[in-house]
Structures are given as C-alpha cells and as structure tokens.
Design a protein around this motif. Structure first.
Motif, short mmCIF file in Angstrom:
data_model
loop_
_atom_site.label_atom_id
_atom_site.label_comp_id
_atom_site.label_asym_id
_atom_site.label_seq_id
_atom_site.Cartn_x
_atom_site.Cartn_y
_atom_site.Cartn_z
N ILE A 84 0.87 -1.19 0.00
CA ILE A 84 0.00 0.00 0.00
C ILE A 84 0.89 1.23 0.00
N HIS A 85 0.58 2.17 -0.87
CA HIS A 85 1.29 3.45 -0.88
C HIS A 85 0.24 4.55 -0.92
N LEU A 86 0.26 5.44 0.08
CA LEU A 86 -0.69 6.55 0.16
C LEU A 86 0.07 7.86 0.31
N HIS A 87 -0.48 8.92 -0.25
CA HIS A 87 0.10 10.25 -0.14
C HIS A 87 -0.97 11.22 0.35
N HIS A 88 -0.62 12.03 1.36
CA HIS A 88 -1.53 13.01 1.95
C HIS A 88 -1.20 14.38 1.36
N PHE A 89 -2.15 15.00 0.70
CA PHE A 89 -1.93 16.31 0.10
C PHE A 89 -2.26 17.42 1.08
N GLU A 90 -1.54 18.51 0.99
CA GLU A 90 -1.81 19.71 1.79
C GLU A 90 -2.05 20.86 0.82
N PRO A 91 -2.89 21.79 1.09
CA PRO A 91 -3.54 22.04 2.38
C PRO A 91 -4.92 21.39 2.53
N ASN A 92 -5.49 20.83 1.49
CA ASN A 92 -6.88 20.34 1.58
C ASN A 92 -7.01 19.00 2.28
N GLY A 93 -5.92 18.25 2.44
CA GLY A 93 -5.96 16.98 3.16
C GLY A 93 -6.37 15.78 2.34
N GLY A 94 -6.49 15.95 1.02
CA GLY A 94 -6.86 14.82 0.17
C GLY A 94 -5.81 13.72 0.22
N ALA A 102 -1.83 -8.92 -5.73
CA ALA A 102 -1.44 -9.98 -6.65
C ALA A 102 -2.47 -10.07 -7.77
N GLU A 103 -3.72 -9.74 -7.44
CA GLU A 103 -4.83 -9.81 -8.40
C GLU A 103 -5.02 -8.51 -9.17
N SER A 104 -4.33 -7.45 -8.87
CA SER A 104 -4.28 -6.15 -9.55
C SER A 104 -4.19 -5.01 -8.56
N HIS A 105 -5.29 -4.22 -8.35
CA HIS A 105 -5.14 -3.02 -7.52
C HIS A 105 -6.47 -2.45 -7.02
N ILE A 106 -6.36 -1.60 -6.00
CA ILE A 106 -7.43 -0.71 -5.56
C ILE A 106 -6.77 0.65 -5.44
N SER A 107 -7.30 1.65 -6.12
CA SER A 107 -6.74 3.00 -5.99
C SER A 107 -7.81 3.95 -5.48
N ILE A 108 -7.35 5.03 -4.84
CA ILE A 108 -8.25 6.04 -4.30
C ILE A 108 -7.66 7.42 -4.51
N HIS A 109 -8.53 8.37 -4.77
CA HIS A 109 -8.15 9.79 -4.76
C HIS A 109 -9.31 10.53 -4.14
N SER A 110 -9.02 11.28 -3.07
CA SER A 110 -10.11 11.93 -2.34
C SER A 110 -9.99 13.45 -2.35
N TRP A 111 -11.14 14.08 -2.34
CA TRP A 111 -11.28 15.52 -2.22
C TRP A 111 -12.17 15.77 -0.99
N PRO A 112 -11.58 15.80 0.21
CA PRO A 112 -12.39 15.94 1.42
C PRO A 112 -13.17 17.26 1.46
N GLU A 113 -12.64 18.30 0.86
CA GLU A 113 -13.33 19.59 0.85
C GLU A 113 -14.64 19.53 0.05
N HIS A 114 -14.78 18.51 -0.79
CA HIS A 114 -16.00 18.29 -1.57
C HIS A 114 -16.76 17.04 -1.12
N GLY A 115 -16.20 16.33 -0.15
CA GLY A 115 -16.85 15.09 0.32
C GLY A 115 -16.87 14.01 -0.75
N TYR A 116 -15.91 14.06 -1.67
CA TYR A 116 -15.91 13.16 -2.83
C TYR A 116 -14.64 12.31 -2.86
N ALA A 117 -14.80 11.06 -3.24
CA ALA A 117 -13.66 10.17 -3.48
C ALA A 117 -13.93 9.33 -4.72
N ALA A 118 -12.88 9.13 -5.51
CA ALA A 118 -12.92 8.28 -6.70
C ALA A 118 -12.05 7.06 -6.42
#
Length: 157
Positions: A84-94, A102-118
């Motif tokens: 697992i590799h995660l990166h915390h962005f500043e200043p919004n905290g995404g 082994a079976e491939s991946h799960i990825s996430i990108h979040s925009w907490p200021e919009h309450g949205y995650a892809a």
C-alpha cells in the motif's frame, strides 16, 4: 515476431519431444494452467473493474482510516495484498494512493473539501471486487455511492 511475443504465446519454448509421456505431461499442464481469467455474467474475462464514486462522504482526509479501509477491502474481496502506498496532500488533506494486489489493484483519490472520493478496483482470479462496496459504504458513510463495472480482457484468447 519478437522474443517476448514468442514467450507470451508459449510457442518456441522447446516443448520436450523425446518421449510421448513428456508431451502428454506438458499438454496436460498447459490445459490445467491457471491464467486467472474468470467467467462473470457468462463472459470469459480477465476480471471485473469497478469504478466507484463516493459522494458526501466522511473521513476522506484521514490517511490511517483510508489505509485501514483498503486493507479491509482486500480481506473482504479475498485478494492478496502486496503493498500500500498513500500520499496526503496539503492544504486540503486529500489522499491519493494504491493498494497493489497480486490480483491487480485498488486505488483512491479523495477531495475531502467536496466530500468526494474516486476509487478504482480491478481484480482477476477468484477475488471478488464487489465485496469492497459494503466496506467502503461502512467506512466513509457516503450519502450516495455510484458503481460502474467493466469486464476487462473479453477479447483475450
């Protein structure tokens, strides 16, 4: 044809031909080979790829919670976590990151200021990517969740 193409196709690998027994053993092992393709909804494919959108979701800036949730998704899906590799962005905290499986991946990108995650969830073999959806719902309490499914590799032979 390149050497890699020959290797991928299985041609030109020097199939033993000195005895009939060796040929039978090689043919049987090729037939029994697990290429991790599956049949889903009556379609032979490499696996299911889910595109998940979370709307009005919570805790999208909590990197420890996101890592815990990705691990829970891996467990629920019956997948094998490699990294697992995660990166915390500043200043919004995404948070942006990936659980490599082994079976491939799960990825996430979040925009907490919009309450949205892809999220992008792709798994082959016996893993069950659909099992991640209830985990995500419980972890982030979205008001709305949208899930699209693509069956990958349908034309592969």
């Amino acid at each position: 044809m390149s050497h890699n193409a020959l290797f991928r196709s299985g041609k030109g690998l020097g199939t033993p031909g000195t005895t009939r027994e060796k040929e039978k053993t090689n043919a049987a092992s090729l037939e029994a080979r697990d290429d991790h393709f599956v049949v889903k909804n009556g379609v032979r494919c490499a696996g299911a790829h889910l595109i998940v959108d979370l709307y009005q979701a919570e805790r999208l800036d909590d990197i420890a919670h996101i890592e815990e949730t990705l691990r829970a998704c891996v467990d629920a899906a019956g997948a094998t976590l490699l990294h697992i590799h995660l990166h915390h962005f500043e200043p919004n905290g995404g948070v942006s990151g990936v659980a490599v499986l082994a079976e491939s991946h799960i990825s996430i990108h979040s925009w907490p200021e919009h309450g949205y995650a892809a999220l992008d969830i792709f798994m082959c073999g016996d893993a069950v990517p659909d099992a991640c959806v209830p985990v995500l719902r419980a972890a982030f309490a979205p008001k709305n969740i949208a899930v699209s499914e693509l069956l990958r590799g349908q034309g592969a032979t």
